[in-house]
Enzyme design. Structure first.
Site, PDB file in Angstrom:
ATOM      1  N   TYR A 126       3.674  10.723   3.690  1.00 20.88           N
ATOM      2  CA  TYR A 126       2.481  10.002   3.248  1.00 20.88           C
ATOM      3  C   TYR A 126       1.446   9.845   4.348  1.00 20.88           C
ATOM      4  O   TYR A 126       0.348   9.375   4.117  1.00 20.88           O
ATOM      5  CB  TYR A 126       2.878   8.635   2.678  1.00 20.88           C
ATOM      6  CG  TYR A 126       3.607   8.757   1.370  1.00 20.88           C
ATOM      7  CD1 TYR A 126       2.915   9.040   0.205  1.00 20.88           C
ATOM      8  CD2 TYR A 126       4.987   8.636   1.315  1.00 20.88           C
ATOM      9  CE1 TYR A 126       3.571   9.182  -1.004  1.00 20.88           C
ATOM     10  CE2 TYR A 126       5.660   8.771   0.109  1.00 20.88           C
ATOM     11  CZ  TYR A 126       4.949   9.044  -1.047  1.00 20.88           C
ATOM     12  OH  TYR A 126       5.601   9.191  -2.228  1.00 20.88           O
ATOM     13  N   HIS A 168       7.163   0.735  -0.093  1.00 16.71           N
ATOM     14  CA  HIS A 168       6.965   2.167  -0.297  1.00 16.71           C
ATOM     15  C   HIS A 168       5.523   2.549   0.005  1.00 16.71           C
ATOM     16  O   HIS A 168       4.597   1.893  -0.462  1.00 16.71           O
ATOM     17  CB  HIS A 168       7.329   2.579  -1.720  1.00 16.71           C
ATOM     18  CG  HIS A 168       7.570   4.049  -1.822  1.00 16.71           C
ATOM     19  ND1 HIS A 168       6.558   4.934  -2.083  1.00 16.71           N
ATOM     20  CD2 HIS A 168       8.683   4.790  -1.613  1.00 16.71           C
ATOM     21  CE1 HIS A 168       7.057   6.169  -2.054  1.00 16.71           C
ATOM     22  NE2 HIS A 168       8.347   6.100  -1.773  1.00 16.71           N
ATOM     23  N   PRO A 169       5.337   3.621   0.799  1.00 23.97           N
ATOM     24  CA  PRO A 169       3.985   3.899   1.289  1.00 23.97           C
ATOM     25  C   PRO A 169       3.131   4.749   0.357  1.00 23.97           C
ATOM     26  O   PRO A 169       2.063   5.203   0.754  1.00 23.97           O
ATOM     27  CB  PRO A 169       4.262   4.659   2.590  1.00 23.97           C
ATOM     28  CG  PRO A 169       5.564   5.323   2.370  1.00 23.97           C
ATOM     29  CD  PRO A 169       6.348   4.485   1.403  1.00 23.97           C
ATOM     30  N   CYS A 170       3.528   4.941  -0.897  1.00 22.28           N
ATOM     31  CA  CYS A 170       2.789   5.897  -1.719  1.00 22.28           C
ATOM     32  C   CYS A 170       1.334   5.486  -1.943  1.00 22.28           C
ATOM     33  O   CYS A 170       0.493   6.332  -2.188  1.00 22.28           O
ATOM     34  CB  CYS A 170       3.509   6.116  -3.055  1.00 22.28           C
ATOM     35  SG  CYS A 170       3.795   4.613  -3.971  1.00 22.28           S
ATOM     36  N   LYS A 171       1.042   4.192  -1.858  1.00 26.25           N
ATOM     37  CA  LYS A 171      -0.349   3.792  -2.074  1.00 26.25           C
ATOM     38  C   LYS A 171      -1.027   3.318  -0.785  1.00 26.25           C
ATOM     39  O   LYS A 171      -2.154   2.825  -0.820  1.00 26.25           O
ATOM     40  CB  LYS A 171      -0.408   2.650  -3.113  1.00 26.25           C
ATOM     41  CG  LYS A 171       0.083   3.043  -4.477  1.00 26.25           C
ATOM     42  CD  LYS A 171      -0.900   3.945  -5.186  1.00 26.25           C
ATOM     43  CE  LYS A 171      -0.285   4.449  -6.482  1.00 26.25           C
ATOM     44  NZ  LYS A 171      -1.136   5.442  -7.147  1.00 26.25           N
TER      45      LYS A 171
END
Lengths: 381, 351
Positions: free
Chosen positions: A215, A266-269
């Site tokens: 990410y 969680h780093p998705c955003k």
């Protein structure tokens, strides 16, 4: 994790355009964070878990014993946007700016009614467009689920599991010089003033920041202890995560640099959020820089002092002046980030936010996800 | 126990100490597990370990504006089994040495003669420190463990031996800001000395300070074992004993001071000459940042303390210091790491 390994390392930085950073920038931002807030230190990884795109002695950032005075669920934090607002409202020329940064959540009464637009600027992992007004109820659902599934085990110490070996005779005489246990939950000053603070149960967290190669953002990890310093169970950790994120963006996963499990956001955003937060912060920084340039001559002798005398301008003031071209110890210490986007701006003396600041801003964003864990070191002292 | 509560009333202004609270990081249990499987196997020999404590922290509760003192913690990390020289200490912390005894069965753990183990540790500390004048073993600790590897449960019990003064130390007055007695410039000098005085880049556990003969606002410092030389000819009110205080409590200071005081009393009693009319000046160091009048107002505290009469310096004083469990009783603690280590539990956790 496989994706993480297969992803190419980001080489070119445009952190203001998309919120992502390169490993070099992560190191630069980490150096700045550790310099400015020495509670943060760089750590080595287990030898078998060292990632080669980062220096061996700078694999991740760690701070220990971060206090968490009460549960996020008990406060019903829902308006993450307020933090971002605060950040923009920071005025480096005001005398009391440090306090403004500190008091991100200060004195906020629990929200009585819920404005659906409140969190529109901080995208949520799963339900962007869902009606945010339902969040509070979804939390209570989660909580209800919790109390059913883990009712007796969650909070009551496992006394039965501990061998029965209380040893009364072990220390013969009563030791008057040992202070009676005030418990970590008993804040001295507060109890003396007769306030009911027994409800505080102070948890502490070890907080780690790693670089997520897939990410291309930092990633936060939490390991918690209860008021008796016993490891927190996952469901207990979720009590310290704001309603929008518990059980969604926060999960228990293998920490990449050791063999332990920890809670992670969680780093998705992250990139998307960071882009927005940086935009605001940058606009503010640019504004300040232009003011500084337009008004007085660039304060070069004062600039080096700026970082050392936070009393006058606060640390941000010092840092901002550093950005405008002054030399402070951190500039020397911090390697020049590759591709610092200075050229994007017409006025070359006005550079905007530097990537060194990325993690400081990142922690402010993380603070909105774990509002009661004082991860934002700018507020720690 | 009820009578003890009555005894601790306000009759005597006793100097009181906050016991250490052990904080064991999960990485330590992980390392212990590996060690047990790969190296120790069935050995129950004592293993040297180390831990650290840092200057006590207080945080402002943002909801109430109150200052909340965090615990007086002794932290054992995953690096505990390594040589302290190879480990980067946590910021602002003092490294202390200890001994770990891991037992193979819960029965061994239960049945071992704990009093004897404790006394042996205390005796060793006495021999290493107070008989030789070298204060580096003043803060040794003992840890006994039993690791239930199948269930990821770890039973443990810490002891932080402290020699109890008899009669106990009493306070003269109350804790007051150190800046009332030492000028800012002196505090800066002490801060610098604490941070450069430790071995292995950790901070010094204790040091001595006095105003410089030429410039009374400047302060000179020396390590604790130089007490007699350094303070010879210095009047009592200008002698300061400084220690980084792991407690942030407004009235009680951290456990390490107990053994520092014992050390002074037994090893330097002639110079110290402590009596109610000649108390000892103590500074509980609580400044993490360099104290300055503008940006970091000093937080360190100051008090005068004395013993009503000198103890028999030829006899070894009794020691106390088993850690109490969360129920407040003398008993072991248990860390349940199954939720974070057990593959089965983790699979359930994953949604």
């Amino acid at each position: 994790a496989v994706r993480d390994i297969l992803s190419p390392v980001l080489r070119e930085s445009k952190f203001k355009e998309h919120g992502r950073i390169t490993p070099e920038e992560f190191v630069a931002a980490g150096d700045f964070l550790a310099y400015k807030f020495p509670v943060w230190t760089w750590e080595k990884a287990d030898p078998s878990k060292t990632r080669d795109f980062l220096p061996a002695d700078k694999q991740f950032l760690l701070t220990r014993g971060v206090p968490c005075l009460r549960r996020a669920t008990s406060l019903a934090y829902t308006d993450a946007d307020e933090d971002a607002e605060r950040m923009v409202s920071v005025d480096p020329s005001s005398t009391n700016k440090e306090d403004e940064w500190v008091e991100t959540h200060a004195g906020r009464p629990p929200p009585i009614h819920h404005n659906p637009h409140d969190i529109s600027d901080i995208p949520d992992a799963d339900d962007h467009d869902s009606d945010h007004g339902h969040h509070t109820s979804s939390v209570s659902k989660h909580m209800a689920k919790l109390s059913i599934s883990g009712a007796p085990a969650a909070h009551i110490p496992d006394i039965d599991d501990i061998p029965d070996m209380e040893e009364e005779g072990l220390e013969g005489d009563v030791d008057d010089a040992a202070a009676a246990p005030t418990a970590t939950s008993g804040p001295s000053a507060a109890t003396e003033e007769g306030k009911n603070t027994n409800l505080l149960s102070v948890r502490t967290y070890d907080v780690m920041i790693t670089y997520d190669k897939h990410y291309q953002t930092p990633r936060i990890w939490l390991y918690g202890y209860d008021e008796n310093r016993r490891p927190l169970k996952p469901e207990q950790i979720f009590e310290d995560v704001s309603a929008e994120h518990a059980y969604k963006t926060v999960t228990i996963e293998q920490f990449p640099h050791s063999s332990l499990q920890a809670a992670s956001v969680h780093p998705c955003k992250h990139a998307e959020v960071m882009k927005k937060v940086i935009e605001r912060f940058n606009a503010h920084v640019l504004d300040e820089q232009r003011k500084a340039n337009g008004g007085l001559a660039p304060p070069s002798p004062a600039a080096s002092k700026g970082a050392k005398e936070p009393s006058k301008k606060g640390w941000l003031g010092g840092a901002l002046r550093k950005v405008t071209g002054g030399t402070s110890p951190s500039t020397e210490k911090t390697p020049e980030p590759t591709g610092t986007p200075g050229a994007e701006f017409v006025d070359d003396s006005v550079e905007g936010m530097r990537v060194d600041f990325y993690l400081v801003v990142f922690l402010k964003f993380i603070a909105s996800i774990v509002p009661t864990i004082e991860v934002d070191s700018t507020a720690a002292f | 126990m009820a009578s003890s509560a009555a005894n601790t009333g306000s009759a005597k202004p006793l100097l009181q100490f906050t016991p250490f609270s052990s904080t064991v990081q999960p990485a330590f249990w992980h390392e212990l597990t590996n060690l047990k499987i790969d190296v120790l196997r069935l050995s129950q020999d004592a293993i040297p370990i180390h831990a650290s404590y840092s200057i006590g922290r207080a945080v402002v509760d943002r909801e109430t504006g109150m200052e909340v003192a965090l615990g007086c913690n002794l932290v054992v990390s995953g690096d505990a089994f390594k040589d302290p020289k190879d480990v980067k200490p946590a910021p602002n912390s003092v490294t202390v040495r200890g001994v770990l005894k891991n037992f193979n069965t819960i029965e061994d753990f239960k049945n071992v003669n704990k009093q004897e183990m404790f006394n042996n540790t205390a005796k060793e500390m006495w021999a290493k420190t107070l008989q030789t004048g070298d204060p580096s073993h003043l803060f040794d600790f003992l840890l006994i463990t039993f690791a239930d590897l199948k269930k990821y449960k770890y039973y443990y019990w810490f002891a932080f031996p402290a020699f109890a003064a008899s009669p106990p130390w009493e306070k003269q007055g109350e804790w007051a800001p150190a800046v009332d007695v030492v000028p800012i410039k002196g505090l800066e000098a002490i801060h610098k000395a604490i941070h450069s005085g430790g071995s292995d880049s950790s901070i010094a556990a204790a040091l001595l300070a006095k105003p410089s003969a030429n410039d009374p606002t400047a302060y000179e410092t020396a390590p604790l074992n130089k007490f007699s030389d350094f303070f010879a000819g210095t009047p009592g009110e200008k002698r300061f004993v400084v220690f980084p205080d792991p407690s942030a409590h407004s009235q009680h200071v951290g456990w390490p001071l107990r053994n520092i005081l014992t050390y002074i009393l037994f090893n330097h009693h002639q110079t110290a000459a402590i009596s109610p009319s000649s108390p000892l000046n103590i500074i509980a160091w609580r400044d993490i940042d360099t104290p300055s009048s503008s940006s970091h107002p000093p937080k360190s505290l100051y008090i005068k303390a004395y013993v009503p009469s000198l103890p028999d310096t030829s006899a070894v004083p009794a020691a106390v210091g088993w850690e109490k469990n969360p129920a407040g009783k003398l008993g072991p603690r248990m860390a349940d790491l199954a939720p974070m280590m057990d593959p089965k539990r983790l699979a359930d956790q994953a949604v």
